[in-house]
Design an enzyme around this catalytic site. Structure first.
Site: not given
Ligand code: ADP
Ligand code: MG
Length: 399
Positions: A43, A203, A356, A379
């Site tokens: 960043r 989520k 992230g 976000g």
């Molecule tokens: P990003 O930061 O790319 O938007 P998120 O923060 O929404 O992604 O999600 C990332 C997290 O989701 C990671 O820490 C990963 O371990 C968790 N995750 C993904 N699939 C699973 C799963 N099947 N069970 C538990 N945790 C999961």
């Molecule tokens: Mg994340």
């Protein structure tokens, strides 16, 4: 590669008059720290083009950023390590001011000359920052003559350093912020078809806005990550001990109903990797379906699903990826995310990745430079994709 694909309706730093003036620059230096040093300077590097441009043009730069979510002045969230790293990157001294505002900060700002840099201490040490306190915004604005916002990662928040202050000074967009908005808007509004969107992560509720938006505009929407268990629960499929977001089930149900009406294909995994606990040394099994037995949890999409997702990515004119396919931090459950990451890296279409953890996964696999655009804003990139206005962008002067 995408280049300048669209038009940006806000004033640009390219046209800002900065010679001999003090420029307050909002940057996103919210970087990971380890043992008192910057662990990943992506960043900081991303802000360098704007910083260099302003220095070349004779501005004196007062940089401001937040770091983490301090409750009050937590010394471990000082920007001191960032000042040190920035100083190395620009090859010039970058003093750290003791605060965001105050008499000492005013004195330091007043003493600056052309091309010099000053970094203000963590903006969230000041309670008025997140409250977007008008008094704080005004005091902050008094430090400078011109304002530039290059902090795309914070643009979805209306805080004093990136919203309030913009109303008191000539305010333009930095090069990074402008490019982020152009690249992401192009995917949303004018993608080369077919548009394939891959959504994963923890989520549904984090991503439901993007999900619903893309059910309207994408050609294929591929779901992975823990998010898929809300869908399986909605479909009455057993999820065992998988991470299921209770509030997400209803959202998933609604998305499934919308998908029926939509011309967009909604894909869910049909095989999974399961484990008996959330740990790298857990007992691991691949199952040919998505019914997770009691006492087990789904931690990755299966190889068949990952392969099909990779094919869809290869066929796409545009790919947008947000969210890992599984618990990729644990090596035995990283395969689905790695297959998707490799497919995105190899895809002939335009590829854009936000989020992230998805960006961290790409970096870990050594594939980050093989993607057309890696968004620095998790976000903020999601809110832009949803079609929501970003307060940090809206507050800037019109072009
Ligand atoms: P990003 O930061 O790319 O938007 P998120 O923060 O929404 O992604 O999600 C990332 C997290 O989701 C990671 O820490 C990963 O371990 C968790 N995750 C993904 N699939 C699973 C799963 N099947 N069970 C538990 N945790 C999961
Ligand atoms: Mg994340």
């Amino acid at each position: 590669m995408t280049t300048d694909t669209g038009t940006f309706a806000k004033a640009s730093v390219r046209d800002a008059e900065v010679e001999g003036r003090r420029v307050l620059v909002r940057v996103d230096f919210n970087v990971p720290l380890e043992d008192g040093a910057v662990a990943d300077d992506t960043r900081i590097r991303a802000a360098l083009p704007t910083i260099e441009l302003l220095r070349e043009r004779g501005g004196a730069l007062i940089l401001t950023s937040h770091l983490g979510r301090p409750e009050d002045r937590e010394p471990e969230l000082s920007l001191a390590p960032v000042a040190a790293r920035l100083s190395e990157l620009v090859g010039a001294e970058v003093p750290l001011a003791p605060g965001l505002v105050g008499p000492e900060v005013e004195r330091q700002a007043a003493a600056m000359s052309e091309g010099e840099l000053l970094l203000l201490e963590n903006s969230r040490f000041e309670p008025g920052e997140t409250a977007n306190d008008p008094g704080l915004a005004k005091t902050l604005a008094a430090l400078a003559d011109v304002y530039v916002n290059d902090a795309f990662g914070a643009a979805h928040r209306a805080h004093a350093t990136n919203e309030g202050v913009a109303h008191h000074l000539p305010a333009s967009a930095g090069l990074l912020l402008e490019r982020e908005v152009l690249e992401l808007t192009a995917v949303r509004d004018d993608p080369a078809r077919p548009l394939c969107v891959v959504l994963g992560g923890a989520k549904v509720s984090d991503k439901v806005g993007v999900l619903e938006r893309f059910l309207e505009v994408a050609d294929r929407l591929l779901i992975g990550g823990a998010m898929c268990f809300a869908f399986f629960r909605a479909q009455g499929i057993g999820t065992g001990d998988s991470l299921v977001e209770e509030d997400g089930v209803e959202l998933a149900e609604r998305a499934l109903a919308r998908a029926e009406e939509s011309s967009c294909e909604l894909w869910l995994p049909h095989d999974l990797v399961i484990a008996d606990e959330f740990a790298a040394d857990a007992e691991r099994r691949e199952i040919e379906n998505t019914a997770v037995p009691d006492g087990w949890m789904g931690l990755d999409v299966g190889p068949r699903t990952a392969g099909e997702y990779a094919e869809a990515i290869a066929e796409a004119g545009t790919v947008f990826w947000n969210g890992p396919m599984g618990a990729f931090e644990l090596e035995p459950f990283a395969a689905g995310t790695r297959t998707v990451a490799e497919a995105v890296a190899a895809a002939p279409g335009t590829t854009v990745v936000g989020g992230g953890d998805s960006v961290a996964a790409l970096t870990e696999f050594g594939l980050a430079d093989r993607v057309d655009w890696l968004s620095t804003g998790g976000g903020a990139s999601l809110e832009l994709m949803e079609g929501r206005e970003l307060p940090g962008v809206e507050a800037l002067d019109d072009a």
